[in-house]
Design a protein around this motif. Sequence first.
Motif, PDB file in Angstrom:
ATOM      1  N   LYS A   1      63.923  -9.625 -16.417  1.00  0.00           N
ATOM      2  CA  LYS A   1      64.561  -8.903 -15.824  1.00  0.00           C
ATOM      3  C   LYS A   1      64.335  -7.142 -15.638  1.00  0.00           C
ATOM      4  O   LYS A   1      64.118  -7.134 -16.403  1.00  0.00           O
ATOM      5  N   ILE A   2      64.621  -6.891 -14.825  1.00  0.00           N
ATOM      6  CA  ILE A   2      64.427  -6.067 -14.687  1.00  0.00           C
ATOM      7  C   ILE A   2      64.681  -4.166 -16.060  1.00  0.00           C
ATOM      8  O   ILE A   2      63.856  -3.786 -16.697  1.00  0.00           O
TER       9      ILE A   2
ATOM     10  N   ILE B   1      56.678   1.333 -20.321  1.00  0.00           N
ATOM     11  CA  ILE B   1      56.107   1.649 -19.019  1.00  0.00           C
ATOM     12  C   ILE B   1      57.341   2.455 -18.274  1.00  0.00           C
ATOM     13  O   ILE B   1      56.822   2.962 -17.112  1.00  0.00           O
ATOM     14  N   LEU B   2      58.108   2.236 -18.562  1.00  0.00           N
ATOM     15  CA  LEU B   2      58.722   2.908 -18.029  1.00  0.00           C
ATOM     16  C   LEU B   2      59.482   4.995 -17.739  1.00  0.00           C
ATOM     17  O   LEU B   2      59.031   5.478 -16.915  1.00  0.00           O
ATOM     18  N   LEU B   3      58.401   5.393 -19.084  1.00  0.00           N
ATOM     19  CA  LEU B   3      58.463   6.527 -18.798  1.00  0.00           C
ATOM     20  C   LEU B   3      56.633   6.691 -18.492  1.00  0.00           C
ATOM     21  O   LEU B   3      57.023   8.176 -17.664  1.00  0.00           O
ATOM     22  N   PHE B   4      55.855   5.800 -18.665  1.00  0.00           N
ATOM     23  CA  PHE B   4      54.263   5.922 -17.317  1.00  0.00           C
ATOM     24  C   PHE B   4      54.863   5.707 -16.367  1.00  0.00           C
ATOM     25  O   PHE B   4      54.012   7.122 -15.461  1.00  0.00           O
TER      26      PHE B   4
ATOM     27  N   VAL C   1      60.871   8.596  -9.179  1.00  0.00           N
ATOM     28  CA  VAL C   1      61.302   9.169 -10.387  1.00  0.00           C
ATOM     29  C   VAL C   1      62.764   8.646 -10.805  1.00  0.00           C
ATOM     30  O   VAL C   1      63.500   8.719 -11.981  1.00  0.00           O
ATOM     31  N   GLY C   2      63.348   8.646  -9.509  1.00  0.00           N
ATOM     32  CA  GLY C   2      64.657   8.591  -9.622  1.00  0.00           C
ATOM     33  C   GLY C   2      64.864   6.718 -10.330  1.00  0.00           C
ATOM     34  O   GLY C   2      65.870   6.551 -10.868  1.00  0.00           O
ATOM     35  N   LEU C   3      64.349   6.106  -9.129  1.00  0.00           N
ATOM     36  CA  LEU C   3      64.404   4.837 -10.172  1.00  0.00           C
ATOM     37  C   LEU C   3      64.425   4.609 -11.677  1.00  0.00           C
ATOM     38  O   LEU C   3      65.012   3.749 -12.434  1.00  0.00           O
ATOM     39  N   SER C   4      63.367   5.411 -11.725  1.00  0.00           N
ATOM     40  CA  SER C   4      62.667   5.145 -13.697  1.00  0.00           C
ATOM     41  C   SER C   4      63.719   6.343 -14.103  1.00  0.00           C
ATOM     42  O   SER C   4      63.871   5.580 -15.356  1.00  0.00           O
ATOM     43  N   THR C   5      64.300   7.464 -14.006  1.00  0.00           N
ATOM     44  CA  THR C   5      64.988   7.503 -14.555  1.00  0.00           C
ATOM     45  C   THR C   5      66.330   6.747 -14.365  1.00  0.00           C
ATOM     46  O   THR C   5      66.588   6.849 -15.712  1.00  0.00           O
TER      47      THR C   5
ATOM     48  N   HIS D   1      67.920   1.483 -19.981  1.00  0.00           N
ATOM     49  CA  HIS D   1      67.641   0.825 -21.823  1.00  0.00           C
ATOM     50  C   HIS D   1      67.835   1.805 -22.281  1.00  0.00           C
ATOM     51  O   HIS D   1      68.321   1.226 -23.821  1.00  0.00           O
ATOM     52  N   ILE D   2      68.321   2.943 -22.644  1.00  0.00           N
ATOM     53  CA  ILE D   2      68.872   4.279 -23.332  1.00  0.00           C
ATOM     54  C   ILE D   2      70.905   3.640 -24.139  1.00  0.00           C
ATOM     55  O   ILE D   2      71.242   3.497 -24.715  1.00  0.00           O
TER      56      ILE D   2
END
Length: 58
Positions: free
Chosen positions: A2-3, A10-13, A45-49, A55-56
């Motif tokens: 899943k996403i 990877i998300l921070l990158f 940026v918005g999607l990864s944030t 995730h947190i």
Amino acid sequence: MKISDIDIQILLFLWCLGAGISGIALLVPIYEIFVIVGSVGWVLVGLSTFLIFLHIKK
């Protein structure tokens, strides 16, 4: 997979990549390209944030 199962590194990158793309967009002298490149960067940026917060949270 899943996403929401993407690794945090990877998300921070991806977040840094989006910020870099948005920063590079400021150097583009052609307005139409500036808008497209800047929009892609900010969407990344918005999607990864959002995914980092998910995730947190879990």
